[in-house]
Design an enzyme around this catalytic site. Structure first.
Site, PDB file in Angstrom:
ATOM      1  N   SER A  74       0.848  -1.198   0.000  1.00  8.91           N
ATOM      2  CA  SER A  74       0.000   0.000   0.000  1.00  8.91           C
ATOM      3  C   SER A  74       0.876   1.238   0.000  1.00  8.91           C
ATOM      4  O   SER A  74       1.925   1.258   0.661  1.00  8.91           O
ATOM      5  CB  SER A  74      -0.901   0.016   1.235  1.00  8.91           C
ATOM      6  N   TYR A 119      -1.652  -0.347  10.539  1.00 11.72           N
ATOM      7  CA  TYR A 119      -1.744  -0.742   9.138  1.00 11.72           C
ATOM      8  C   TYR A 119      -0.566  -0.217   8.329  1.00 11.72           C
ATOM      9  O   TYR A 119       0.090  -0.974   7.596  1.00 11.72           O
ATOM     10  CB  TYR A 119      -3.049  -0.231   8.535  1.00 11.72           C
TER      11      TYR A 119
END
Length: 232
Positions: free
Chosen positions: A132, A155
């Site tokens: 990501s 995350y």
């Protein structure tokens, strides 16, 4: 020509399902890994794939799958979680980081290590990890960048760690036919983010499918979106 076999973890929905669908459309025998056997079976039947039970945090689950795989041409480590909802880094419980890393980082290592013998037996295997842009340090260090304004401690740091994990495997496997890269799907509308992303899961799958089908002279140890290399 022997049909290639691909495994997509967390493949029963979202980007994982679209990656599985894309690889199946290319003629691969696709194994769709899912924790929920019912959802996995339904998703696999919809695209002509084969469902396999797989929990990337369960060593026994991983071992059972490894035992049945003689040769694996493509491994897509797609399974991932995002647990935080608006908490600043200073308000992030340590257990949330443990749970996030268990799937997003440790799960990738566990699955890759268990399946590496099968990947080595393929003529030219490909390992694709779903990263990501939120984990890119270049973006996080730029205060004006939109990703820097999304400090999801668990995350984001798990995806940064995943990049380091990818480089470690790429460096170990240099000199072999195996290529290891990170695919950045972009901000896609999935269950992970409450379907808030502007991109579709099918758009998010493009980079991973491309990396899963790299030619012999393709790159290894890189971070790519659908348009090409992106900053770490």
């Amino acid at each position: 020509m022997t049909t290639k076999t691909a495994l997509v973890t967390g493949g029963n929905k979202g980007i994982g399902l679209e990656i599985a669908r894309g690889l199946r459309a290319l003629g691969m025998n696709v194994l769709l890994g899912a924790r929920d056997p019912i959802r996995g079976k339904e998703a696999a039947e919809a695209i002509g794939a084969t469902a396999v039970p797989l929990d990337v945090t369960d060593e026994d689950s991983i071992a059972r799958l490894a035992e049945r795989l003689e040769v694996l041409d493509v491994l897509v480590n797609n399974a991932g979680i995002l647990l935080e909802r608006g908490a600043p880094p200073s308000g992030s419980p340590v257990q949330m980081l443990r749970d996030t890393f268990a799937v997003n980082v440790f799960g990738v290592v566990a699955v890759t290590n268990a399946l590496l013998p099968a990947l080595r037996r393929a003529p030219a295997a490909r390992i694709v990890n779903l990263g990501s842009g939120l984990g890119a340090l270049a973006y996080a260090a730029a205060a004006e960048h939109v990703y820097a304004r999304n400090p999801l401690l668990a995350y984001n740091s798990s995806k940064t760690a995943l990049s380091a994990v990818t480089l470690a495997y790429a460096n170990e496997l240099r000199g072999t036919p195996i290529k290891v890269n990170v695919a950045d799907p972009g901000y896609c509308a999935t269950d992970l983010n409450g379907h808030s992303g502007p991109r579709t899961p099918a758009q998010g799958a493009v980079a991973a499918i491309r990396l899963a089908t790299l030619p012999e002279d393709g790159p290894t140890g890189g971070f790519f979106d659908e348009d090409g290399p992106v900053p770490w």
